[in-house]
Structure formats: C-alpha cells, structure tokens
Design a protein around this motif. Structure first.
Motif, PDB file in Angstrom:
ATOM      1  N   SER A 233       0.829  -1.205   0.000  1.00  0.00           N
ATOM      2  CA  SER A 233       0.000   0.000   0.000  1.00  0.00           C
ATOM      3  C   SER A 233       0.863   1.254   0.000  1.00  0.00           C
ATOM      4  CB  SER A 233      -0.914  -0.023   1.234  1.00  0.00           C
ATOM      5  OG  SER A 233      -1.624   1.172   1.376  1.00  0.00           O
ATOM      6  N   GLN A 244      -7.335   4.065  -2.398  1.00  0.00           N
ATOM      7  CA  GLN A 244      -7.208   2.846  -1.617  1.00  0.00           C
ATOM      8  C   GLN A 244      -8.442   2.655  -0.743  1.00  0.00           C
ATOM      9  OE1 GLN A 244      -3.402   2.541   0.329  1.00  0.00           O
ATOM     10  NE2 GLN A 244      -2.302   2.664  -1.614  1.00  0.00           N
ATOM     11  N   ALA A 246     -10.414  -0.230   1.936  1.00  0.00           N
ATOM     12  CA  ALA A 246     -10.380  -1.468   2.720  1.00  0.00           C
ATOM     13  C   ALA A 246     -11.601  -2.321   2.376  1.00  0.00           C
ATOM     14  CB  ALA A 246     -10.374  -1.135   4.206  1.00  0.00           C
ATOM     15  N   THR A 281      -8.291  -7.002   2.958  1.00  0.00           N
ATOM     16  CA  THR A 281      -7.359  -6.516   1.950  1.00  0.00           C
ATOM     17  C   THR A 281      -7.544  -5.022   1.748  1.00  0.00           C
ATOM     18  OG1 THR A 281      -6.469  -6.962  -0.257  1.00  0.00           O
ATOM     19  CG2 THR A 281      -8.859  -6.880  -0.051  1.00  0.00           C
ATOM     20  N   ILE A 282      -6.604  -4.412   1.033  1.00  0.00           N
ATOM     21  CA  ILE A 282      -6.721  -3.018   0.609  1.00  0.00           C
ATOM     22  C   ILE A 282      -6.675  -3.000  -0.909  1.00  0.00           C
ATOM     23  CG2 ILE A 282      -5.618  -0.746   0.563  1.00  0.00           C
ATOM     24  CD1 ILE A 282      -4.492  -1.381   3.349  1.00  0.00           C
ATOM     25  N   PRO A 357      -3.167  -5.874   3.979  1.00  0.00           N
ATOM     26  CA  PRO A 357      -3.573  -4.777   4.867  1.00  0.00           C
ATOM     27  C   PRO A 357      -2.869  -4.798   6.213  1.00  0.00           C
ATOM     28  CG  PRO A 357      -5.128  -6.554   5.082  1.00  0.00           C
ATOM     29  CD  PRO A 357      -4.048  -7.045   4.133  1.00  0.00           C
ATOM     30  N   ALA A 362      -0.690  -0.262   6.261  1.00  0.00           N
ATOM     31  CA  ALA A 362      -1.972   0.426   6.143  1.00  0.00           C
ATOM     32  C   ALA A 362      -1.795   1.909   5.869  1.00  0.00           C
ATOM     33  CB  ALA A 362      -2.784   0.217   7.420  1.00  0.00           C
TER      34      ALA A 362
END
Length: 364
Positions: A233, A244, A246, A281-282, A357, A362
């Motif tokens: 990320s 981005q 989540a 996940t992102i 993530p 993050a």
C-alpha cells in the motif's frame, strides 16, 4: 547471478546511530554493472544514508558492502574510485570550470596533457565547451550542476553516485536535466546510483527503482513494475497517486479476486498477496484507470473538478461517504461531467491491486 549482475552488493547492511536510531535496517540489494538504480523514499527513509555508506562517508554498523567483488569496509572514500555529485554541487569557488573538473585528475597526479584532453572531452559531453574559464559564481544553477557532473565523470569511474543533484533547480530545468543525465548514462554505460524523493524523477530516469521506507527496502523493480504492480500500500501511495479502499475478499479465481469494500461496493482486483476468501485486503487503483459513465458502475457524486492543463482531476463522493479521485484527459472529458452530477465509476480487475492490509502497510 553473474559477477556483472553483482557489481554493487549490500549484504544485510545496517546503520544505527546513538540513541537507538535505526537509519538502515538489513539492506540486501544487488546492482548490475552499467545499471541506473534510483534510491527513492521520503525524508528519513534511509536512502541517503545507504548512498553515503557506499561512498564511504558513513560506516555500516553491521553487514557488508562490496564493489566489483571487493569489500569496502576498510577502503577510505578517496580510494574507492567512485564519482560523486552532491546536492549543493560542492564546487571550488576560486577555481575555473576547467580547474574544478580537472581536480580529481590533479590529485591523482595525472600528466598535464591527459588532464587537458579529459577535461575537453567531458566539457563537450555536458555541453559547456565555451565556459571553461568561468568561475562557479558566473554560472547558472543548471550550469553548475553540469560542472559537478563533469567532475564526477572526468576520471572514468566505474560507479557514479548522485545525491539529489537536481533539487535546487526549477521544474523546467530539472526535467531537462533528467533527460540529459539519462542520455549521458546511456552513452557512457557507467553504473549510476541516484538518490531522490521525487517519484516522477525516479520513474523518468531509472532502470530500476529501490523504494525505501523507515530504513527498510520496501520494493525493488523497474519503473513499470513499481507503478503498475506495487507490492504494498505504501508503494502504491508513494509512487504516483492511488485510491485505496479497505474490504473483504469474497471470491478468488487464480490471481483474480472479487472484493466487497467496506462502503458496500463489490469490485474486481488482482491479488498482490497470498489471501483467501474472507481475508481482509486493501484495494488500490490509479486515478487514471477509473472509468466514469452515466450508466455503468457504482454511483458517486462529482464533488470537485480541478483543471490541470493536460488533464482534469475529479473528486467523487460515494454514497458510503468514501472519496475517490479520477484523472481524465482534458480533451476527453464528456459534457455530462460537471459539479454535483451523479455518475458511475468502475474499473477493470487488471487495473486494481488487492494488497496486504498489515498494520505496517496500512494507509497513514
């Protein structure tokens, strides 16, 4: 790997300062002969410290650095035969352009005729042939940068290091010099390690980009790799711009997946980490990869339109409260794209990345 592919090697290199400050943590990196590698990262990420350890101006706290198979631990900077271009150029104000460039050869006691020939050669290379008798104060910033580059090249070093050398130049000159340095590298075939915090500069100039974060190497790859296939990320955010979101993985088909975002959208993406159905996940997607239409995709309201000349930056607000940004070429903007319009946003699965993530990765 071949010896040429291991021309410069960082092997588990660390740098720790008093007070427990970890500037570089377990750096493992191999640079091939003739390669142009850029160390990219924010301030304090460890990129400049790593360069200075290679140059010999900093000493590793642990690990080894080798150049062409030779350990550098006990080799002082002036015996490493490395060309160096500093951010402030470090030119001698009392010397002429020719004398500044000749300095590395003078201290090596090179014969006068050889010095003259070498200086003339690099003056031509950096397009300063008519300025050999001027002093640094009589030169523009771009010309001083060329003198510093010529001085680093005049003794034909196998390796040249550059520490943010274009930072003091205005944007137009900086972009011009990026191309000039790239062309000089291609012409000479010298190995070049370059430090910058400017991601555009790194993408423009490099064969590979090494991205640093908090003293660690986050990702290494070609400009295309780090932009199109970011591994984390952080890389997606730092190299270019990235939306981005989540979410939770609902379906996996090989490297492709379907993610239910926390805001309620269900979107396609490509898996960039090992994860199964139900994993968090992102999802990262570039603004230029989002398609806007009046009928297909998730609904969103146009909150702002910003004109950038070659493109329009669109800020959208989704019903869930999430924001996303889209870039559209100025000449391709549809007439229904206007403030407060309700339209729909979508993207192809191959244009989005489902990233790990983990807390360290993050968004901050």
């Amino acid at each position: 790997m071949t010896d040429a592919a291991r021309f410069v090697v960082f092997d588990k290199v660390r740098k720790t300062y008093p007070g427990g400050v970890h500037a570089v943590r377990d750096l493992d990196l191999e640079i091939a002969r003739g390669e142009f590698v850029t160390f990219l990262g924010p301030s304090g990420s460890g990129k400049t410290t790593s360069l200075m350890m290679l140059a010999g101006f900093e000493t590793p706290s642990a690990g080894d650095i080798t150049l062409n198979g030779k350990a550098l631990a006990n080799v002082p900077p002036y015996r490493r035969n490395i060309g160096m271009v500093f951010q402030n150029y470090a030119l001698f104000p009392h010397m002429t352009v020719a004398e500044n460039i000749a300095f590395p050869l003078t201290v090596r006691r090179t014969p006068r005729a050889e010095i003259e020939a070498a200086v003339l050669g690099v003056l031509d290379l950096v397009q300063l042939s008519g300025m050999r008798d001027r002093r640094p104060a009589q030169l523009s910033g771009g010309q001083q940068q060329r003198v510093a580059l010529a001085r680093a090249l005049v003794f034909n070093p196998p390796l040249v290091l550059m520490d943010e050398p274009l930072g003091a130049l205005d944007r137009q000159l900086r972009e011009h010099m990026q191309i000039e340095i790239k062309h000089i590298h291609a012409r000479l075939g010298v190995t070049l390690v370059y430090v910058t915090h400017d991601q555009g500069e790194a993408l423009t100039m490099s064969d590979r980009v090494a991205i640093f974060r908090d003293g660690r190497l986050e990702q290494v790859g070609s400009p295309l790799d780090v932009y199109e296939r970011p591994g984390t990320s952080f890389v997606a955010r730092f190299v270019g711009e990235s939306n981005q979101f989540a979410g939770t993985i609902r379906e996996v088909r090989g490297e492709a997946c379907v993610v239910e975002l926390d805001g309620g959208w269900t979107v396609p993406a490509m898996l960039a980490h090992a994860a199964g159905v139900g994993a968090r996940t992102i999802v990262s997607v570039r603004p230029e990869r989002i398609r806007l239409s009046a009928s297909e995709g998730a609904p969103a309201r146009v909150a702002e339109l910003i004109y950038h000349g070659d493109h329009i930056r669109v800020r959208l607000g989704a019903e869930s409260g999430q924001e996303l940004f889209v870039k559209i070429l100025s000449g391709a903007a549809p007439e229904w794209l206007r403030p407060e319009a309700i339209l729909r946003a979508a993207w192809r699965g191959e244009d989005a990345r489902a990233l790990d993530p983990s807390p360290a990765d993050a968004p901050r």
